[in-house]
Design an enzyme around this catalytic site. Structure first.
Site, short mmCIF file in Angstrom:
data_model
loop_
_atom_site.label_atom_id
_atom_site.label_comp_id
_atom_site.label_asym_id
_atom_site.label_seq_id
_atom_site.Cartn_x
_atom_site.Cartn_y
_atom_site.Cartn_z
N SER A 93 0.82 -1.21 0.00
CA SER A 93 0.00 0.00 0.00
C SER A 93 0.86 1.26 0.00
O SER A 93 1.58 1.52 -0.94
CB SER A 93 -0.97 -0.03 1.18
OG SER A 93 -1.89 1.03 1.11
N ASP A 230 -2.20 6.66 -3.42
CA ASP A 230 -1.10 5.96 -2.78
C ASP A 230 -0.60 4.84 -3.68
O ASP A 230 -1.07 4.68 -4.82
CB ASP A 230 -1.51 5.45 -1.40
CG ASP A 230 -2.57 4.36 -1.46
OD1 ASP A 230 -3.27 4.27 -2.48
OD2 ASP A 230 -2.71 3.59 -0.49
N ASP A 232 -0.93 1.63 -3.97
CA ASP A 232 -1.80 0.60 -4.55
C ASP A 232 -3.17 1.13 -4.96
O ASP A 232 -4.04 0.36 -5.35
CB ASP A 232 -1.95 -0.58 -3.58
CG ASP A 232 -2.78 -0.24 -2.36
OD1 ASP A 232 -2.73 0.92 -1.91
OD2 ASP A 232 -3.46 -1.14 -1.83
N ASP A 234 -5.76 2.52 -3.31
CA ASP A 234 -6.99 2.42 -2.52
C ASP A 234 -7.27 3.69 -1.72
O ASP A 234 -8.31 3.82 -1.08
CB ASP A 234 -7.00 1.18 -1.62
CG ASP A 234 -5.92 1.20 -0.55
OD1 ASP A 234 -5.04 2.10 -0.59
OD2 ASP A 234 -5.94 0.32 0.33
#
Length: 449
Positions: A93, A230, A232, A234
């Site tokens: 992440s 960010d 990833d 999400d």
């Protein structure tokens, strides 16, 4: 014994506490719990393709079908997992590039809960690399799976032809975010839009300090707003037309109010550390706010149980349960732009309706062995405060009659009791913080006697 899993799966530094064989073992255990077909995606980190192959090995060893779907954002992996038994995402992440990890998804697009992760961990103890080759599963290279996610995003539009900026920061939304937004009608200025597993242009966490380039881009090109994601994809952080990073609680309050006014379901879910301006906005719109522990998995569980209309955390994780049960930065961008199109307001004006109070934080030293008894005493002393609502899902959270609140909770990793408060002005917040600290100190003294 502490679990290796946190609320977002497992993360660690590659080559140290995270090695390919661990990913294989986790994936084997997950698949062996009845997952016949598992889709696997990964982010832009340098170690991600290797770890995705390691995950495929675990799925195949357990007799499952491993669908290698390619590099994609976490919300896309969660979305396309609905057509299979489960999903595995290789990502850390917003963590720095030396980190990586694994996040597991059910077929309803929700991340595994801590209880489900504990079942995976128990199953891992049964793993053996000595397997019968006749019982191996299969591997499929499924590069077209992302198309269903993109198609669903495009069905959200069209949008007004406004000029915006996007900053994927070298992460998994590189190319994808700008492409979708252009197809929906926006004029897009993209920066840091090439995959970069080292996140050299800016950190993978879109903190205000990391978004100076995006702010300057908006001001230099007179754009209407900007969106940063960010690593990833999400999470999303919004920058207004003046190049200022929006206050996340204010943005949640404004958006949640809009959604509640137009929805049959009136439940909005946020975490305990969210500003009271969200409660005020949602209640004014005729809705109800439910609070959970910090972590999007806990918000998702409440959304499922209560059939909530929207969930969010101030970090930029927004969940739209009618679309998916995974936080989705790009979907949130599209839906926020749709709202702005309808209300015909700039971002700054849209957010200005609801302002958070003054939030203060502190901590009090407390030996780990005393924490449980201390929190029991905190609960007793807290009853001497005139409060309108109490939550005990993560420490003790009290809301007072003027909507100010205090949160007292034990640190999970350090010898401290942590305190957070919010009040309408600095004096009230400071007084509330001192009151909370006094409760904690009295509780520690009582336990030590």
């Amino acid at each position: 014994m502490l679990s290796i899993f946190g609320s977002s799966g497992f993360r660690g530094v590659f080559g140290y506490d995270l090695k390919p064989e661990l990913i294989t073992k986790i994936s084997w255990a997950f698949t062996s719990l009845g997952k016949n077909s598992v889709v696997i995606g990964w982010d832009t980190r340098l170690s991600s393709p290797l770890l995705a192959l390691s995950a495929a090995i675990g799925v195949v060893e357990a007799g499952g079908l491993a669908k290698l779907a390619g590099m994609m954002p976490t919300p896309a992996l969660a979305y396309i997992s609905r057509n299979d038994d489960a999903g595995i995402m290789i990502t850390a992440s917003h963590n720095p590039p030396e980190y990586n990890g694994i996040k597991l998804f059910d077929s309803d697009s929700s991340s595994l809960t801590p209880i489900q992760y504990s079942l995976v961990e128990q199953r891992m103890a049964l793993y053996s690399s000595a397997y019968d080759w006749r019982n191996l599963g299969l591997v499929a290279f499924s590069s077209n799976l992302l198309e269903s996610y993109v198609s669903s995003l495009l069905n959200e539009g069209p949008l007004m032809q406004r000029a915006i900026a996007v900053d994927p920061g070298g992460g998994a939304l590189c190319g994808l975010a700008s492409n979708v937004l252009k197809q929906l009608g926006c004029h897009v200025k993209a920066i840091n839009d090439k995959p970069d597993g080292l996140f050299k242009a800016r950190p993978s966490e879109p903190s205000p300090e990391a978004l100076r380039q995006l702010s300057e881009c908006i001001k230099d090109h007179s754009l209407s707003c900007g969106f940063a994601f960010d690593g990833d994809g999400d999470r999303v952080v919004v920058v207004d037309e003046n190049g200022r990073v929006t206050q996340p609680d204010s943005l949640i309050a404004a958006y949640a109010s809009y959604v509640v006014e137009r929805s049959r379901n009136k439940v909005v879910v946020v975490n305990l550390d969210t500003s009271f301006c969200v409660d005020l906005a949602v209640e004014k719109a005729g809705g109800k706010v439910v609070r959970t522990k910090v972590g999007d998995v806990f918000i998702t569980e409440q959304l499922k149980q209560l059939h909530g209309v929207f969930g969010a955390e101030p970090c930029g994780a927004w969940i739209h349960p009618d679309f998916s049960l995974c936080p989705d930065g790009l979907l949130s961008t599209v839906r926020l732009l749709k709202v702005l199109d309808e209300v015909k307001e700039p971002v700054s004006s849209f957010c200005s309706k609801y302002s958070p109070g003054i939030m203060l934080r502190d901590k009090v030293s407390c030996e780990n062995k005393l924490k449980s008894d201390v929190m029991q005493k905190v609960r007793v002393y807290a009853d001497n405060i005139k409060y309108s609502k109490m939550e005990t899902i993560d420490g003790i959270w009290l809301r007072l009659e003027d909507y100010s609140w205090m949160l007292i909770r034990p640190s999970g990793t350090e010898p401290y009791i942590r305190i957070s408060v919010e009040a309408k002005d600095h004096k009230l917040a400071k007084d509330l913080l001192e009151k909370a600290k006094d409760i904690v100190k009295k509780s520690i003294e009582a336990v030590r006697q």
